[in-house]
Design an enzyme around this catalytic site. Structure first.
Site, short mmCIF file in Angstrom:
data_model
loop_
_atom_site.label_atom_id
_atom_site.label_comp_id
_atom_site.label_asym_id
_atom_site.label_seq_id
_atom_site.Cartn_x
_atom_site.Cartn_y
_atom_site.Cartn_z
CG ASP A 13 -1.82 -1.24 1.22
OD1 ASP A 13 -2.20 -1.71 0.14
OD2 ASP A 13 -2.09 -1.75 2.33
CE LYS A 16 2.24 -2.64 -4.30
NZ LYS A 16 2.05 -2.25 -2.90
N GLY A 40 -4.61 -4.43 -3.73
CA GLY A 40 -5.58 -3.37 -4.01
C GLY A 40 -4.78 -2.14 -4.42
CG HIS A 41 -2.09 -2.21 -6.99
ND1 HIS A 41 -1.24 -2.80 -7.88
CD2 HIS A 41 -1.79 -2.76 -5.79
CE1 HIS A 41 -0.46 -3.67 -7.24
NE2 HIS A 41 -0.78 -3.67 -5.97
CD GLN A 223 0.46 -9.09 -2.68
OE1 GLN A 223 1.05 -9.74 -3.53
NE2 GLN A 223 -0.79 -8.76 -2.84
P1 GDP Z 1 -0.83 0.25 -3.54
O1 GDP Z 1 -1.42 -1.01 -3.03
O2 GDP Z 1 0.64 0.31 -3.30
O3 GDP Z 1 -1.16 0.55 -4.96
O4 GDP Z 1 -1.45 1.42 -2.66
P2 GDP Z 1 -3.01 1.60 -2.25
O5 GDP Z 1 -3.76 2.05 -3.44
O6 GDP Z 1 -3.48 0.40 -1.53
O7 GDP Z 1 -2.89 2.73 -1.16
C1 GDP Z 1 -2.33 3.99 -1.44
C2 GDP Z 1 -3.37 5.06 -1.14
O8 GDP Z 1 -2.74 6.32 -1.07
C3 GDP Z 1 -4.44 5.18 -2.20
O9 GDP Z 1 -5.62 5.59 -1.59
C4 GDP Z 1 -3.89 6.29 -3.09
O10 GDP Z 1 -4.90 6.99 -3.80
C5 GDP Z 1 -3.25 7.18 -2.07
N1 GDP Z 1 -2.09 7.94 -2.54
C6 GDP Z 1 -1.12 7.57 -3.41
N2 GDP Z 1 -0.16 8.52 -3.48
C7 GDP Z 1 -0.53 9.50 -2.64
C8 GDP Z 1 0.05 10.74 -2.21
O11 GDP Z 1 1.14 11.12 -2.65
N3 GDP Z 1 -0.61 11.47 -1.29
C9 GDP Z 1 -1.79 11.07 -0.75
N4 GDP Z 1 -2.37 11.85 0.16
N5 GDP Z 1 -2.38 9.91 -1.11
C10 GDP Z 1 -1.75 9.13 -2.02
P1 IMO Z 2 -0.99 -4.28 -2.19
O1 IMO Z 2 -0.55 -4.84 -3.53
C1 IMO Z 2 -0.99 -4.73 2.12
C2 IMO Z 2 -0.97 -8.83 3.67
C3 IMO Z 2 -2.20 -9.29 4.45
C4 IMO Z 2 -1.54 -10.26 5.41
C5 IMO Z 2 -0.46 -10.90 4.54
C6 IMO Z 2 -0.86 -12.24 3.93
O2 IMO Z 2 -2.26 -3.53 -2.26
O3 IMO Z 2 0.12 -3.53 -1.56
P2 IMO Z 2 -2.49 -12.92 1.95
O4 IMO Z 2 -3.95 -12.70 1.76
O5 IMO Z 2 -1.65 -12.35 0.88
O6 IMO Z 2 -2.15 -14.36 2.23
O7 IMO Z 2 -2.13 -12.13 3.31
O8 IMO Z 2 -0.18 -9.98 3.52
N1 IMO Z 2 -1.27 -8.29 2.33
C7 IMO Z 2 -1.21 -7.00 2.00
N2 IMO Z 2 -1.00 -5.91 2.77
N3 IMO Z 2 -1.16 -4.59 0.80
C8 IMO Z 2 -1.34 -5.67 0.01
O9 IMO Z 2 -1.35 -5.60 -1.33
C9 IMO Z 2 -1.43 -6.95 0.61
N4 IMO Z 2 -1.63 -8.19 0.15
C10 IMO Z 2 -1.53 -9.02 1.20
O10 IMO Z 2 -2.81 -8.21 5.12
O11 IMO Z 2 -0.90 -9.57 6.45
MG MG Z 3 -2.93 -1.67 -1.76
#
Ligand code: GDP
Ligand code: IMO
Ligand code: MG
Length: 434
Positions: A13, A16, A40-41, A223
């Protein structure tokens, strides 16, 4: 454009999705190489926020081919649902290619994931319960069912029969759960198979032909390094090779084809699920009090730190430099994209963990033993903040407040890789390229 791996450097998170989406248009192919719909991206487009779970973020660009590589595990229902939702938002999935060798998540994988977590009780991993671990288990045990197997009903039935002969007794006798018949799973999966068949491809051949033709590939990690099955905080990890090394394994492209590895690093740290997290600022419900709880809550609320996949509140903490250095090494990072710097605009001063301490010993590098990491105390330096300054409009490094520049320079020097991108808000264009 050269071939680039984009990888998470913390516990996921990091943003990415945003960074992939930002640069994906420059590539001919964007390939997911591991994980499944545990990811979840988020990509924000024209004010609309879209959550991608299985689909490579390159799907947002018409001229980029999104590829789901052999290293990914696919839940067909989740894939078809995601494609439908994207099409409803006007995002075409017509260019998608799905590896015929990717493994398929079956209903019993999801049941076993949930049941095993329940069995572990307070030692549970906190998985997303999407069946990821059990599916990769079957892959490693050479008992998995692959995308290509779905396409031939006879083969699918044979493989399922063999799988159910083992899974049903476990479901029934060990966990007291519902068992499955071959017919009911075939009936559920065949309609998905018919849809997936349109996109199925020999992606290893496709990507290598593309490289020969001078095309460029972006490898999108899901991840992150600290969730990597080999290099993360085992057993509190996911079941795949999330690090940059996984890009070659999960696509069939040789490692020498990779020119650049960009690590996505949040300006602070978050983690979902169980496991060690030295710089965690615990929420009151997890035992945090006073300043610790305040910092944790503030990072969570300002950063909107709630899981995209499960909606869980993410544990929050200060930036961990020990982990940053480790991620640079393990992935061979050439670049860092620092994200969510704007979230730190709420603080008078900002802490950075530069080492750990355990039983009087200082650790400048990640301790080998899990028990040491679990009980390590972070050693912090405290840097001045830029409280109250809205940095989301900054588009050059020089526009950032002086203390924000100093913070970025400090992280860059400490980590040992160049911070070439800085993200200051969720939208694609709210990024500083250095
Ligand atoms: P990922 O799994 O690495 O793709 O990240 P997620 O989408 O799960 O979580 C990142 C969150 O931060 C999302 O809600 C994005 O919209 C938000 N986000 C990404 N870059 C920025 C930033 O520079 N500033 C803020 N405030 N939010 C951001
Ligand atoms: P993105 O791509 C954050 C964590 C779960 C748990 C561990 C194992 O959005 O960054 P799993 O279901 O993969 O067997 O769970 O990994 N986990 C993540 N945490 N972002 C993710 O994906 C994750 N995918 C799995 O919370 O601790
Ligand atoms: Mg994510």
């Amino acid at each position: 454009m050269s071939n680039v791996v984009l990888v998470g450097t913390q516990w996921g998170d990091e943003g990415k999705g945003k960074i992939t989406d930002l640069i994906a248009g420059d590539f001919d192919y964007v390939v997911r190489y591991q994980g499944g719909n545990n990811a979840g991206h988020t990509v924000v487009h024209n004010g609309v926020s879209l959550a991608l779970h299985l689909m490579p973020s390159g799907v947002m660009y018409e001229n980029t081919v999104p590829v789901i590589g052999n290293g990914v595990v696919i839940d067909p229902a989740a894939l078809v649902k995601e494609m439908t939702l994207l099409e409803q938002e006007g995002v075409s999935c017509k260019n998608l290619k799905i590896s015929c060798n990717a493994h398929v998540i079956m209903p019993y994988h999801k049941d076993l994931d949930g049941a095993d977590e329940k069995r572990l009780g307070k030692n549970s991993i906190g998985t997303t319960k999407r069946g990821i671990g059990p599916c990769y288990q079957d892959k490693a045990a050479r008992k998995g069912i692959r995308v290509q197997d779905l396409m031939d009903e006879k083969i699918f039935r044979l493989k399922l029969e063999a799988a159910l002969a083992q899974k049903n007794p476990i479901l029934d006798k060990i966990y007291g759960l519902h068992t499955y018949t071959v017919d009911e799973i075939v009936e559920e999966y065949l309609p998905y198979a018919r849809i997936m068949q349109r996109y199925m491809a020999e992606t290893t051949q496709l990507l290598n032909d593309a490289l020969r033709a001078g095309k460029s590939i972006l490898f999108e990690g899901a991840q992150a390094t600290m969730l990597d099955i080999d290099h993360g905080t085992y057993p509190y990890v996911t079941s795949s090779s999330c690090g940059a090394g996984g890009a070659a394994i999960g696509t069939g492209v040789g490692p020498m084809a990779i020119d650049k590895v960009i690590g996505i690093m949040k300006a602070y740290t978050t983690r979902v699920g169980g496991g060690p997290f030295p710089t965690e600022q615990r929420f009151p419900e997890n035992g945090g009090t006073g300043e610790e709880a305040e910092v944790g809550e503030l990072l969570c609320s300002v950063g909107h730190e709630y899981g995209v996949t499960t909606g869980r509140k993410r544990r929050c903490g200060w930036f961990d430099g020990v982990i940053a250095k480790y991620a640079v090494d393990v992935n061979g990072l050439t670049d860092i994209a620092l994200t969510k710097l704007d979230v730190l605009s709420e603080f008078d001063t900002i802490k950075v963990c530069v080492a750990y301490e355990y039983e009087g010993k200082r650790y400048d590098y990640l301790p080998m033993q899990q028990s040491v990491l679990f009980h390590s105390q972070p050693i912090y330096v405290e840097l001045p903040g830029w409280k109250g300054v809205d940095i989301s409009g900054c588009r050059t490094f020089e526009e950032l407040p002086e203390n924000a520049q100093k913070y970025v320079n400090y992280l860059e020097e400490f980590s040992g890789a160049r911070i070439s991108m800085i993200s200051v808000a969720p939208e694609r264009d709210c990024t500083i390229i250095r």
